[in-house]
Design a protein around this motif. Structure first.
Motif, short mmCIF file in Angstrom:
data_model
loop_
_atom_site.label_atom_id
_atom_site.label_comp_id
_atom_site.label_asym_id
_atom_site.label_seq_id
_atom_site.Cartn_x
_atom_site.Cartn_y
_atom_site.Cartn_z
N UNK A 1 -10.37 2.27 -2.52
CA UNK A 1 -9.08 1.86 -1.96
C UNK A 1 -8.06 1.54 -3.04
N UNK A 2 -6.80 1.69 -2.68
CA UNK A 2 -5.69 1.31 -3.53
C UNK A 2 -4.54 0.80 -2.69
N UNK A 3 -3.61 0.14 -3.35
CA UNK A 3 -2.51 -0.54 -2.68
C UNK A 3 -1.70 0.40 -1.80
N UNK A 4 -1.45 1.61 -2.29
CA UNK A 4 -0.54 2.50 -1.56
C UNK A 4 -1.18 3.11 -0.33
N UNK A 5 -2.51 3.02 -0.21
CA UNK A 5 -3.16 3.50 1.00
C UNK A 5 -3.29 2.44 2.07
N UNK A 6 -2.85 1.21 1.76
CA UNK A 6 -2.94 0.10 2.70
C UNK A 6 -1.88 0.24 3.79
N UNK B 1 1.82 -4.31 3.62
CA UNK B 1 1.46 -3.96 2.25
C UNK B 1 2.05 -4.95 1.25
N UNK B 2 3.28 -5.36 1.48
CA UNK B 2 3.96 -6.21 0.51
C UNK B 2 3.63 -7.70 0.67
N UNK B 3 2.74 -8.03 1.58
CA UNK B 3 2.29 -9.42 1.67
C UNK B 3 1.20 -9.73 0.64
N UNK B 4 0.71 -8.67 -0.02
CA UNK B 4 -0.22 -8.82 -1.16
C UNK B 4 -1.47 -9.62 -0.78
N UNK C 1 -8.17 -7.79 1.59
CA UNK C 1 -8.65 -7.11 2.78
C UNK C 1 -7.94 -5.79 3.01
N UNK C 2 -8.52 -4.71 2.56
CA UNK C 2 -7.89 -3.38 2.67
C UNK C 2 -7.96 -2.86 4.10
N UNK C 3 -6.81 -2.45 4.62
CA UNK C 3 -6.73 -1.78 5.92
C UNK C 3 -6.03 -0.45 5.70
N UNK C 4 -6.75 0.67 5.80
CA UNK C 4 -6.16 1.95 5.44
C UNK C 4 -5.08 2.39 6.42
N UNK D 1 -3.93 5.84 -3.59
CA UNK D 1 -4.23 4.70 -4.45
C UNK D 1 -2.95 4.03 -4.93
N UNK D 2 -2.07 4.79 -5.52
CA UNK D 2 -0.88 4.23 -6.17
C UNK D 2 0.37 4.90 -5.63
N UNK D 3 1.50 4.30 -5.94
CA UNK D 3 2.76 4.87 -5.45
C UNK D 3 3.03 6.22 -6.09
N UNK D 4 3.97 6.93 -5.52
CA UNK D 4 4.19 8.35 -5.81
C UNK D 4 4.56 8.61 -7.26
N UNK D 5 4.08 9.76 -7.79
CA UNK D 5 4.48 10.26 -9.11
C UNK D 5 5.79 11.03 -8.90
N UNK D 6 6.89 10.37 -9.06
CA UNK D 6 8.17 10.91 -8.61
C UNK D 6 8.54 12.21 -9.33
N UNK D 7 8.42 12.27 -10.65
CA UNK D 7 8.90 13.45 -11.37
C UNK D 7 8.07 14.69 -11.05
N UNK D 8 6.72 14.64 -11.07
CA UNK D 8 5.97 15.82 -10.63
C UNK D 8 6.25 16.19 -9.17
#
Length: 425
Positions: free
Chosen positions: A274-279, A284-287, A290-293, A302-309
């Motif tokens: 699990x990662x933050x961006x899949x929560x 999500x921003x309550x940090x 307990x992961x809820x997909x 897992x993580x926020x978007x790779x903007x340039x690619x």
């Protein structure tokens, strides 16, 4: 193939009739040794740069420069939801529902993330089926995954190999092996198109056979995405992933796509890394612990978007959409590859010197012909390069040629045939 002709005039006629011919001008074509445009037949390793790519990335640079962190919320395409702008086009690309796809990470990273969820061996059902000679990343990923579960690759991984004297796999042999493994088979993971031979597998038939014995079925679509017309949802495929830098022209090391069938969309019980961006985005921003997909494939992020690619990928996907999608591209692809096949056969070279190891049926191959060169293979490859033809060399003696429908022309293919005829002399 008898209606084809090996002449520049005939190729020019085919190009004049090609409704996609203008897309070639939307890409940067590398120059050859003479300074003229090369014949670039290496899209199965790295696709060419769309002319829109630079502006797409520059827009994100401008927003970063102007807004800083606020670009997540107030940019031209706010970064907070940027990956969502790729969802619908990606779903159409592979024949899926939007909930079933997400763009994230890189290919092998995504393959590992999916295998954590979809390779769940038990004491009796622990084997993995893959094609022999798969691309090394797939081999290494599966070796490490079975070891994580306490198995040796020799005990857990079963490799499919062609019949003696043949270069590609028969669908009936794949199905027979699946039946033979039966309830010992946990997961099937094949390439949609084999990188070495260019063989396109019958993903629908393989999925049916796998499900019949209770196995999970997935595909590495590195050489299929942007190459084949696919219907992953209708074929009932469980999971898949793909890169975007080959036939999708999204830049070296570009981002990756993931597909997970909607039957798994609401399965928070599935093991996953699990990662933050899949929560769940609602909190999500309550940090909190307990992961809820999130619902669907997005829950594997897992993580926020790779903007340039992703900006490059967005620009490249737009060209696929503008061209009419994979059905349109596939029709031209089959014509280009069939014309190349004709030109090679027209040389009447003995099989002891050169043979095409890619299947002859257009339905069972991508836009690639692999030439097994028994004599002076490296010399032929270097000769093609000296004539401005950029191909791909694979040890010990295979040259891969991939005419890509978005930017290759029938004139390109004719130049290859002419160079091969010159080399033969």
């Amino acid at each position: 193939m008898t209606s084809f002709q090996p002449t520049p005039a005939f190729a020019a006629q085919l190009d004049a009739q090609d409704t996609l011919r203008d897309f070639r001008s939307r890409f940067h074509i590398p120059p050859g040794p003479d300074g003229q445009e090369s014949v670039y037949l290496c899209g199965n390793s790295l696709g060419l740069m769309p002319k829109t790519a630079r502006a797409a990335v520059e827009q994100e640079f401008a927003d970063w420069e102007r807004l800083g962190v606020e670009g997540h919320f107030h940019g031209t395409s706010p970064w907070m939801h940027y990956h969502e702008t790729l969802t619908d086009a990606s779903a159409r690309l592979v024949g899926a529902k939007p909930v079933e796809v997400v763009v994230m990470n890189n290919l092998t990273t995504n393959l590992h993330l999916l295998l954590i969820s979809f390779y769940r061996p038990t004491a009796t059902r622990y084997k993995v089926l893959m094609e022999g000679g798969a691309f090394p990343s797939d081999q290494y990923a599966l070796e490490s995954q079975v070891k994580l579960h306490g198995y040796t690759p020799e005990a857990a991984i079963v490799e499919l190999v062609p019949r003696p004297g043949e270069h590609t796999l028969r669908t009936e042999d794949i199905e027979a092996k699946i039946r033979e493994l039966g309830d010992s088979l946990a997961t099937i993971i094949l390439g949609g198109v084999n990188y070495y031979t260019g063989q396109a597998f019958d993903m629908a038939a393989i999925t049916r056979a796998g499900h019949a014995v209770g196995a999970i079925v997935g595909f590495d679509l590195a050489h299929a995405a942007g190459n084949l017309e696919m219907h992953l949802h209708d074929w009932d495929v469980d999971f898949a992933c793909w890169c975007t830098y080959k036939y999708l022209n999204s830049g070296p090391g570009g981002t990756s796509g993931v597909y997970v069938h909607e039957r798994f969309a609401n399965r928070p019980d599935l093991p996953r890394l699990a990662g933050w961006w899949g929560h769940d985005p609602s909190d999500r921003f309550q940090m909190k612990k307990g992961f809820r997909p999130m619902q669907g494939a997005a829950g594997w992020q897992l993580s926020n978007a790779q903007i340039f690619p992703m900006a490059i990928h967005r620009a490249a996907l737009a060209l696929v959409e503008e061209a009419g999608g994979m059905a349109v591209l596939r029709r031209k692809s089959e014509q280009l590859t069939t014309y190349l096949e004709f030109l090679i056969h027209n040389l009447n070279l003995p099989a002891s010197q050169l043979e095409i190891i890619t299947p002859p049926d257009p339905a069972t191959r991508g836009c690639q012909l692999s030439l097994l060169v028994h004599q002076q293979g490296r010399e032929l490859f270097d000769f093609l390069a000296s004539n401005g033809i950029i191909a791909d060399w694979r040890e010990p003696n295979v040259i891969r040629l991939a005419p890509v429908p978005l930017y290759n022309s029938f004139g390109d293919v004719q130049r290859v045939g002419a160079a091969l005829a010159q080399w033969r002399k």
